[in-house]
Design a protein around this motif. Structure first.
Motif, PDB file in Angstrom:
ATOM      1  N   ALA A   1     -31.933   9.543 -44.115  1.00  0.00           N
ATOM      2  CA  ALA A   1     -33.204   8.826 -44.057  1.00  0.00           C
ATOM      3  C   ALA A   1     -33.003   7.405 -44.556  1.00  0.00           C
ATOM      4  CB  ALA A   1     -34.267   9.532 -44.904  1.00  0.00           C
ATOM      5  N   ALA A   2     -33.896   6.549 -44.140  1.00  0.00           N
ATOM      6  CA  ALA A   2     -33.982   5.180 -44.653  1.00  0.00           C
ATOM      7  C   ALA A   2     -35.407   4.723 -44.412  1.00  0.00           C
ATOM      8  CB  ALA A   2     -32.983   4.261 -43.939  1.00  0.00           C
ATOM      9  N   GLN A   3     -35.766   3.596 -44.984  1.00  0.00           N
ATOM     10  CA  GLN A   3     -37.085   3.049 -44.685  1.00  0.00           C
ATOM     11  C   GLN A   3     -37.104   2.575 -43.236  1.00  0.00           C
ATOM     12  OE1 GLN A   3     -38.239   0.108 -47.684  1.00  0.00           O
ATOM     13  NE2 GLN A   3     -39.613   1.662 -48.483  1.00  0.00           N
ATOM     14  N   VAL A   4     -38.048   3.100 -42.475  1.00  0.00           N
ATOM     15  CA  VAL A   4     -38.229   2.717 -41.086  1.00  0.00           C
ATOM     16  C   VAL A   4     -39.709   2.363 -40.899  1.00  0.00           C
ATOM     17  CG1 VAL A   4     -36.266   4.041 -40.214  1.00  0.00           C
ATOM     18  CG2 VAL A   4     -38.502   5.168 -40.423  1.00  0.00           C
ATOM     19  N   GLN A   5     -40.206   2.500 -39.705  1.00  0.00           N
ATOM     20  CA  GLN A   5     -41.590   2.182 -39.384  1.00  0.00           C
ATOM     21  C   GLN A   5     -42.275   3.421 -38.814  1.00  0.00           C
ATOM     22  OE1 GLN A   5     -43.978  -0.881 -36.333  1.00  0.00           O
ATOM     23  NE2 GLN A   5     -41.757  -0.909 -36.428  1.00  0.00           N
ATOM     24  N   ALA A   6     -43.460   3.738 -39.328  1.00  0.00           N
ATOM     25  CA  ALA A   6     -44.263   4.836 -38.794  1.00  0.00           C
ATOM     26  C   ALA A   6     -45.483   4.242 -38.087  1.00  0.00           C
ATOM     27  CB  ALA A   6     -44.712   5.768 -39.915  1.00  0.00           C
ATOM     28  N   TRP A   7     -45.823   4.806 -36.921  1.00  0.00           N
ATOM     29  CA  TRP A   7     -46.971   4.291 -36.179  1.00  0.00           C
ATOM     30  C   TRP A   7     -47.660   5.428 -35.445  1.00  0.00           C
ATOM     31  CZ3 TRP A   7     -47.055   3.723 -30.594  1.00  0.00           C
ATOM     32  CH2 TRP A   7     -45.900   4.211 -29.965  1.00  0.00           C
ATOM     33  N   VAL A   8     -48.927   5.228 -35.121  1.00  0.00           N
ATOM     34  CA  VAL A   8     -49.720   6.270 -34.476  1.00  0.00           C
ATOM     35  C   VAL A   8     -50.051   5.854 -33.051  1.00  0.00           C
ATOM     36  CG1 VAL A   8     -51.798   7.676 -34.574  1.00  0.00           C
ATOM     37  CG2 VAL A   8     -50.707   6.935 -36.703  1.00  0.00           C
ATOM     38  N   PRO A   9     -49.431   6.488 -32.047  1.00  0.00           N
ATOM     39  CA  PRO A   9     -49.771   6.193 -30.656  1.00  0.00           C
ATOM     40  C   PRO A   9     -51.267   6.403 -30.411  1.00  0.00           C
ATOM     41  CG  PRO A   9     -47.784   7.532 -30.779  1.00  0.00           C
ATOM     42  CD  PRO A   9     -48.360   7.499 -32.159  1.00  0.00           C
ATOM     43  N   GLY A  10     -51.868   5.444 -29.721  1.00  0.00           N
ATOM     44  CA  GLY A  10     -53.308   5.498 -29.477  1.00  0.00           C
ATOM     45  C   GLY A  10     -54.095   4.624 -30.424  1.00  0.00           C
ATOM     46  N   ARG A  11     -53.577   4.434 -31.644  1.00  0.00           N
ATOM     47  CA  ARG A  11     -54.232   3.513 -32.582  1.00  0.00           C
ATOM     48  C   ARG A  11     -53.614   2.125 -32.534  1.00  0.00           C
ATOM     49  NH1 ARG A  11     -54.197   7.503 -37.745  1.00  0.00           N
ATOM     50  NH2 ARG A  11     -55.338   9.230 -36.771  1.00  0.00           N
ATOM     51  N   ILE A  12     -52.399   2.066 -32.029  1.00  0.00           N
ATOM     52  CA  ILE A  12     -51.706   0.810 -31.808  1.00  0.00           C
ATOM     53  C   ILE A  12     -50.850   1.003 -30.560  1.00  0.00           C
ATOM     54  CG2 ILE A  12     -49.719   1.358 -33.261  1.00  0.00           C
ATOM     55  CD1 ILE A  12     -49.753  -1.555 -34.230  1.00  0.00           C
ATOM     56  N   GLU A  13     -50.708  -0.040 -29.766  1.00  0.00           N
ATOM     57  CA  GLU A  13     -50.079   0.115 -28.456  1.00  0.00           C
ATOM     58  C   GLU A  13     -48.604   0.443 -28.543  1.00  0.00           C
ATOM     59  OE1 GLU A  13     -49.622  -2.395 -24.263  1.00  0.00           O
ATOM     60  OE2 GLU A  13     -51.016  -3.070 -25.822  1.00  0.00           O
ATOM     61  N   THR A  14     -47.892  -0.252 -29.415  1.00  0.00           N
ATOM     62  CA  THR A  14     -46.454  -0.042 -29.588  1.00  0.00           C
ATOM     63  C   THR A  14     -46.121  -0.243 -31.062  1.00  0.00           C
ATOM     64  OG1 THR A  14     -45.897  -2.379 -29.247  1.00  0.00           O
ATOM     65  CG2 THR A  14     -45.948  -0.953 -27.286  1.00  0.00           C
ATOM     66  N   PRO A  15     -44.941   0.174 -31.493  1.00  0.00           N
ATOM     67  CA  PRO A  15     -44.511  -0.189 -32.859  1.00  0.00           C
ATOM     68  C   PRO A  15     -44.471  -1.704 -33.006  1.00  0.00           C
ATOM     69  CG  PRO A  15     -42.988   1.386 -31.860  1.00  0.00           C
ATOM     70  CD  PRO A  15     -43.901   0.945 -30.771  1.00  0.00           C
ATOM     71  N   LEU A  16     -44.573  -2.181 -34.227  1.00  0.00           N
ATOM     72  CA  LEU A  16     -44.502  -3.615 -34.484  1.00  0.00           C
ATOM     73  C   LEU A  16     -43.104  -4.127 -34.166  1.00  0.00           C
ATOM     74  CD1 LEU A  16     -46.416  -3.847 -37.897  1.00  0.00           C
ATOM     75  CD2 LEU A  16     -47.324  -4.142 -35.585  1.00  0.00           C
ATOM     76  N   ARG A  17     -43.028  -5.279 -33.552  1.00  0.00           N
ATOM     77  CA  ARG A  17     -41.747  -5.891 -33.216  1.00  0.00           C
ATOM     78  C   ARG A  17     -41.389  -7.021 -34.173  1.00  0.00           C
ATOM     79  NH1 ARG A  17     -40.212  -1.595 -30.590  1.00  0.00           N
ATOM     80  NH2 ARG A  17     -41.409  -1.189 -28.688  1.00  0.00           N
ATOM     81  N   ASP A  18     -42.363  -7.533 -34.902  1.00  0.00           N
ATOM     82  CA  ASP A  18     -42.127  -8.600 -35.885  1.00  0.00           C
ATOM     83  C   ASP A  18     -43.203  -8.464 -36.965  1.00  0.00           C
ATOM     84  OD1 ASP A  18     -44.543 -10.062 -35.046  1.00  0.00           O
ATOM     85  OD2 ASP A  18     -43.377 -10.572 -33.257  1.00  0.00           O
ATOM     86  N   TRP A  19     -43.211  -9.393 -37.912  1.00  0.00           N
ATOM     87  CA  TRP A  19     -44.099  -9.289 -39.070  1.00  0.00           C
ATOM     88  C   TRP A  19     -45.375 -10.117 -38.925  1.00  0.00           C
ATOM     89  CZ3 TRP A  19     -43.006  -5.612 -42.539  1.00  0.00           C
ATOM     90  CH2 TRP A  19     -41.701  -5.090 -42.528  1.00  0.00           C
ATOM     91  N   ASP A  20     -45.589 -10.723 -37.767  1.00  0.00           N
ATOM     92  CA  ASP A  20     -46.714 -11.647 -37.621  1.00  0.00           C
ATOM     93  C   ASP A  20     -48.069 -10.978 -37.797  1.00  0.00           C
ATOM     94  OD1 ASP A  20     -44.866 -13.595 -37.148  1.00  0.00           O
ATOM     95  OD2 ASP A  20     -45.153 -13.658 -34.970  1.00  0.00           O
ATOM     96  N   THR A  21     -48.202  -9.724 -37.363  1.00  0.00           N
ATOM     97  CA  THR A  21     -49.511  -9.059 -37.398  1.00  0.00           C
ATOM     98  C   THR A  21     -49.705  -8.146 -38.600  1.00  0.00           C
ATOM     99  OG1 THR A  21     -48.644  -7.256 -36.043  1.00  0.00           O
ATOM    100  CG2 THR A  21     -49.676  -9.097 -34.878  1.00  0.00           C
ATOM    101  N   VAL A  22     -48.732  -8.066 -39.470  1.00  0.00           N
ATOM    102  CA  VAL A  22     -48.786  -7.099 -40.569  1.00  0.00           C
ATOM    103  C   VAL A  22     -49.982  -7.336 -41.485  1.00  0.00           C
ATOM    104  CG1 VAL A  22     -47.629  -6.419 -42.704  1.00  0.00           C
ATOM    105  CG2 VAL A  22     -46.349  -6.468 -40.567  1.00  0.00           C
ATOM    106  N   ILE A  23     -50.134  -8.542 -41.961  1.00  0.00           N
ATOM    107  CA  ILE A  23     -51.214  -8.825 -42.918  1.00  0.00           C
ATOM    108  C   ILE A  23     -52.573  -8.654 -42.259  1.00  0.00           C
ATOM    109  CG2 ILE A  23     -52.208 -10.565 -44.436  1.00  0.00           C
ATOM    110  CD1 ILE A  23     -49.542  -9.321 -45.374  1.00  0.00           C
ATOM    111  N   ALA A  24     -52.710  -9.086 -41.010  1.00  0.00           N
ATOM    112  CA  ALA A  24     -53.985  -8.938 -40.307  1.00  0.00           C
ATOM    113  C   ALA A  24     -54.378  -7.472 -40.192  1.00  0.00           C
ATOM    114  CB  ALA A  24     -53.901  -9.582 -38.926  1.00  0.00           C
TER     115      ALA A  24
END
Length: 367
Positions: free
Chosen positions: A112-135
């Motif tokens: 294991a390592a720190q990766v990214q978790a995302w929920v299909p349907g609540r967001i279109e795709t996993p994040l590709r960069d950090w621009d939208t993180v804070i928003a």
């Protein structure tokens, strides 16, 4: 024989299943006990070694256990060919992480390592960069676990992503290049739900998996394959590499299976450990029983990936370039103290220079 692992289906179910098959093959009966994730990350291994034949450990413990003499050196008990096969199939630094002072103190069974978790349907795709993180965080749609030690793990990962060198050999762990990573983590901490300070990765994933949750993504979290299985929770969760073109420097996690030096038949315990860590078992029985294998044979297996929405394929790049934490005797005390101190800094709005200086002081003291 008796074994101790951690209390989550990923930590218990595959070992229980493997032990049943082991007994059916004529091996010893192995009974497994469980301890909480928090205890798993901090409980003294030496105490466990006096009660159990087999112990699942986290790799930063190896410096401490090597000095304590409570675990058996596995290269002295296991077949050399079997060890070579396990080492060759290691995902990222998993096998290496349990080697200390010239001895192999555990065999990797979970990567294991720190990766990214995302929920299909609540967001279109996993994040590709950090621009939208804070928003997304301001909208209540993003969080990260900040319960110790996970705030510190996120700082490690952010430093790695920024290309900051973290040398584990000297007395200074955090260079000045760590300051921007601290500032980014502090920016997260201000906007995420304060509940994050009480949440470990399991708690965050449990929240994300609820059908009425707004949470769409966690950009820094240890991957848990269980949540990729259909029916494990109401909402299936996807996993992906870190949001970076080059997802390097994620803080390596995972677990290894170790053998007590105090058991009556350490050679038999080692035989089970080598069997369950082998590519053959990892890609079949172990993976298909809810485990998160450490062997590459499972990570590239199409059948294994099909069951978990390509969890392994989608996160492999991050795992292969993950960072190996310090492992000296004293690191575990540092990890706890540094996590608490870091959270104090994040809550109070302390500057990067002051917070990083305090963390380095704790690191020097741990040496």
């Amino acid at each position: 024989m008796r074994g101790m692992t951690w209390d989550h289906p990923r930590g218990y179910d595959p070992l229980a299943a493997a032990s049943r098959v082991w007994a059916e093959m004529g091996g010893e009966t192995i009974e497994w006990d469980r301890r909480s994730l928090q205890d798993f990350e901090s409980y003294p291994v030496e105490e466990l070694a006096r009660r159990y034949d087999l112990i699942v450990i986290d790799h930063p413990h190896v410096g401490q256990v090597a000095d304590a003499g409570c675990l058996a050196a596995l290269e002295e008990l296991c077949d050399a060919v079997a060890l070579s096969e396990i080492a060759a199939g290691s995902v990222g630094g998993s096998f290496e992480s349990y080697n200390w002072s010239g001895h192999q103190w555990a065999l990797p069974i979970d990567a294991a390592a720190q990766v990214q978790a995302w929920v299909p349907g609540r967001i279109e795709t996993p994040l590709r960069d950090w621009d939208t993180v804070i928003a997304l965080a301001k909208q209540g749609r993003l969080t990260i676990p900040l319960r110790p030690p996970h705030s510190l793990m996120s700082l490690f990962t952010l430093i790695g992503l920024a290309g900051g060198p973290l040398s584990v050999d000297g007395d200074v762990l955090f260079p000045e290049a760590a300051h921007p990573a601290y500032d980014r983590l502090a920016e997260f901490a201000v906007v995420v739900d304060p509940l994050a300070y009480e949440q470990d990765p399991i708690a965050v994933l449990e929240a994300m998996a609820q059908p009425d949750s707004k949470l769409a993504v966690s950009p820094l979290i240890y991957g848990y394959v269980s949540y990729s299985l259909n029916g494990f929770r109401p909402q299936r969760i996807g996993f992906a590499d870190l949001a970076a073109w080059d997802p390097r420097g994620s803080a390596l996690g995972g677990t290894g299976i170790a053998v007590s030096a105090f058991g009556e038949t350490p050679e038999r315990a080692a035989a089970f450990a080598a069997w369950v860590a082998s590519g053959t078992v990892q890609r079949s029985l172990y993976a298909l029983s809810g485990g998160q294998p450490a062997h590459a044979d499972a990570w590239v297996d199409n059948t294994v990936n099909a069951l978990v929405a390509d969890f392994y394929i989608a996160t492999r790049k991050t795992l292969d370039s993950a960072w190996l934490r310090p492992r000296h005797d004293g690191y575990m005390t540092f990890q706890h103290a540094a996590s608490e101190r870091l959270n104090q800094s994040l809550r109070s709005g302390e500057t990067a220079a002051s917070a990083i200086a305090a963390l380095n002081a704790l690191y020097r003291d741990s040496k």
